[in-house]
Design a protein around this motif. Structure first.
Motif, mmCIF file in Angstrom:
data_model
loop_
_atom_site.group_PDB
_atom_site.id
_atom_site.type_symbol
_atom_site.label_atom_id
_atom_site.label_comp_id
_atom_site.label_asym_id
_atom_site.label_seq_id
_atom_site.Cartn_x
_atom_site.Cartn_y
_atom_site.Cartn_z
ATOM 1 N N LEU A 46 0.861 -1.128 0.022
ATOM 2 C CA LEU A 46 -0.006 -0.061 -0.147
ATOM 3 C C LEU A 46 0.692 1.110 0.028
ATOM 4 C CD1 LEU A 46 -2.891 -1.005 2.327
ATOM 5 C CD2 LEU A 46 -3.104 -0.739 0.068
ATOM 6 N N LEU A 47 1.942 1.207 0.677
ATOM 7 C CA LEU A 47 2.720 2.576 0.691
ATOM 8 C C LEU A 47 3.554 2.689 -0.625
ATOM 9 C CD1 LEU A 47 4.552 1.744 4.328
ATOM 10 C CD2 LEU A 47 2.963 3.603 3.727
ATOM 11 N N SER A 50 0.923 3.858 -2.944
ATOM 12 C CA SER A 50 0.564 5.511 -2.766
ATOM 13 C C SER A 50 1.738 6.427 -3.148
ATOM 14 C CB SER A 50 0.237 5.657 -1.274
ATOM 15 O OG SER A 50 -0.461 4.954 -0.571
ATOM 16 N N ALA A 51 3.094 5.697 -3.146
ATOM 17 C CA ALA A 51 4.111 6.831 -3.591
ATOM 18 C C ALA A 51 4.307 6.680 -5.166
ATOM 19 C CB ALA A 51 5.629 5.917 -3.125
ATOM 20 N N SER A 53 1.804 6.285 -7.348
ATOM 21 C CA SER A 53 0.704 6.653 -8.171
ATOM 22 C C SER A 53 -0.200 7.520 -7.274
ATOM 23 C CB SER A 53 -0.395 5.702 -8.791
ATOM 24 O OG SER A 53 -1.342 6.187 -9.451
ATOM 25 N N GLN A 54 -0.567 8.736 -7.848
ATOM 26 C CA GLN A 54 -1.573 9.575 -6.926
ATOM 27 C C GLN A 54 -2.874 9.114 -6.918
ATOM 28 O OE1 GLN A 54 -1.572 13.601 -8.256
ATOM 29 N NE2 GLN A 54 -2.024 13.006 -10.542
ATOM 30 N N HIS A 55 -3.274 8.410 -7.815
ATOM 31 C CA HIS A 55 -4.712 7.727 -8.063
ATOM 32 C C HIS A 55 -4.891 6.421 -7.112
ATOM 33 C CE1 HIS A 55 -5.369 10.732 -11.199
ATOM 34 N NE2 HIS A 55 -4.164 10.245 -11.899
ATOM 35 N N PHE A 56 -3.871 6.156 -6.594
ATOM 36 C CA PHE A 56 -3.775 4.652 -5.977
ATOM 37 C C PHE A 56 -4.747 4.597 -4.684
ATOM 38 C CE2 PHE A 56 -2.256 1.668 -2.556
ATOM 39 C CZ PHE A 56 -2.672 0.511 -3.685
ATOM 40 N N MET A 57 -4.480 5.478 -3.991
ATOM 41 C CA MET A 57 -5.202 5.754 -2.718
ATOM 42 C C MET A 57 -6.819 6.306 -2.894
ATOM 43 S SD MET A 57 -3.945 4.011 -0.199
ATOM 44 C CE MET A 57 -4.523 4.311 1.227
ATOM 45 N N THR A 58 -7.163 6.620 -4.132
ATOM 46 C CA THR A 58 -8.548 7.256 -4.013
ATOM 47 C C THR A 58 -9.545 6.123 -3.746
ATOM 48 O OG1 THR A 58 -8.859 6.645 -6.242
ATOM 49 C CG2 THR A 58 -7.637 8.716 -5.814
ATOM 50 N N LEU A 62 -9.692 2.204 -4.753
ATOM 51 C CA LEU A 62 -9.576 1.017 -4.030
ATOM 52 C C LEU A 62 -10.787 0.030 -3.999
ATOM 53 C CD1 LEU A 62 -8.229 2.794 -0.823
ATOM 54 C CD2 LEU A 62 -7.059 1.200 -2.242
ATOM 55 N N ILE A 303 -1.585 -1.622 -8.950
ATOM 56 C CA ILE A 303 -0.362 -0.671 -9.381
ATOM 57 C C ILE A 303 0.139 -0.816 -10.702
ATOM 58 C CG2 ILE A 303 1.657 -0.131 -8.249
ATOM 59 C CD1 ILE A 303 0.846 -1.333 -5.561
#
Length: 375
Positions: A46-47, A50-51, A53-58, A62, A303
């Motif tokens: 997860l970390l 997040s680092a 892609s800026q779209h990953f944690m949207t 998810l 990812i």
């Protein structure tokens, strides 16, 4: 004699502190229980996502990952029930396909969707019973039986479809498997319910304990009077039943039944179980860990999708993840901190590689001639 107080270079200090750091991390992860390694790996993934892609944690992304992983999770739970006995089920993807086609055809004939669902699941369950009977009474290995059934079921799905599109328009059926249940989509809630039910079955029921015993030592289970034939048939029945449920879930998401549904899903389900720490020899693991393993694989693939990586490299990465999971869950990974500590200690204080040893009380041998002189 003067003492050298020159501080070690940063890289050397980092190398020297690595074993203790690994030991501390291992102790912390072990304190989390049997799923500690999976939770730690999941957090790292997860970390990284997040680092990168800026779209990953949207929330949208998810939720998409959870929906994608829900079907594999259902199949992985069924696959685990078979693997824990020391078997394997290669037919789950094909069973998902034939179940989707049967559900779609029944709905096209005006059958109420609960009845169509029941027909699809009944067909899947009968396939699982046949697999179990062939293994128990036919004396054929699970690999061969389920490999043959993979071809048979896929062929039946193509024959039932007869080259036409099996579109699904029943809104009740679609809503049951695609609408939201509270804050979560229905596929995610179904996968969660299946995971909870079979986690309880494996930990709290006699059937679950017998499956563990069967996978741990089949001969001892037989001599103890356990109904191993019935349990094996039951495991394959449940595996196919859950595969049928997964096929129906895919059909609802695609709004059609199709013979190509579920292609490759048998490998995804096996990969999820293996990454979850279960042994292919049976007797270990649990359904929750299998689902966590599937989620980790789904997140890694997501990812790579966000980064625009093609499908072919993704297959390479997925295979590497499976190999690493087996490596670290087989016991080799547990020896890593100790091996690094031994290597650094011997190189730092004795100047010798870890493979060279000197007998206690003897002076170091300088060369071959001195060794020959001693003899």
């Amino acid at each position: 004699m003067a003492t050298n107080t020159t501080p070690a270079p940063p890289a050397q200090r980092l190398f020297h502190s690595l074993p203790s750091a690994l030991t501390s991390l291992r102790t912390f992860v072990a304190s989390l229980g049997s799923k500690g390694y999976l939770l730690a790996v999941g957090a790292i993934v997860l970390l990284v996502g997040s680092a990168l892609s800026q779209h990953f944690m949207t929330s949208r992304n998810l939720i998409s990952v959870l929906i994608t992983a829900s079907v594999v999770s259902v199949l992985a739970v069924g696959q685990y029930l078979v693997i824990v006995t020391g078997g394997i089920d290669l037919s789950v993807g094909a069973v998902a396909a034939v179940s989707s086609v049967i559900a779609g055809l029944a709905l096209q004939q005006g059958t109420p969707w609960p009845v169509a669902l029941l027909l699809a699941l009944l067909t899947a369950g009968l396939i699982g019973i046949f697999n179990g009977l062939m293994i128990v009474y036919g004396g054929i290995t699970p690999f061969i039986v389920t490999l043959a059934m993979m071809s048979i079921a896929r062929g039946v799905a193509y024959m039932l479809q007869t080259g036409r599109q099996v579109a699904i328009e029943d809104q009740g059926f679609l809503a049951a498997f695609t609408a939201n249940i509270g804050p979560m989509p229905a596929p995610v809630m179904i996968a969660l319910l299946v995971t909870i039910v079979f986690a309880v079955v494996m930990s709290q029921t006699r059937f679950g304990r017998r499956l563990f015993a069967l996978g741990g030592n089949a001969e001892a289970a037989r001599l103890s009077g356990l109904p191993i034939k019935r349990d094996i048939i039951g495991a394959y029945f449940l595996s196919s039943l859950l595969a049928g449920l997964g096929g129906v879930m895919i059909a609802a998401q695609l709004t059609e039944g199709s013979a190509i549904i579920g292609e490759g899903y048998e490998l995804n389900a096996i990969a999820a179980v293996v990454v979850g720490g279960a042994s292919l020899f049976g007797g270990t693991g649990d359904p929750v860990s299998a689902v966590l393993g599937g989620l980790i694989i789904a997140v890694i693939l997501n990812i790579m999708d966000l980064l625009g990586i093609q499908a072919q490299p993704q297959l390479v990465v997925k295979g590497a993840v499976i190999l690493l999971a087996v490596l670290f869950t087989s016991g080799v990974g547990n020896k890593l901190p100790g091996a690094l500590r031994k290597l650094i200690f011997q190189q730092r204080y004795t100047g010798k590689p870890a493979t060279e040893t000197t007998p206690a009380g003897a002076a170091p041998v300088k060369d071959k001639e001195e060794a020959d002189a001693r003899h």
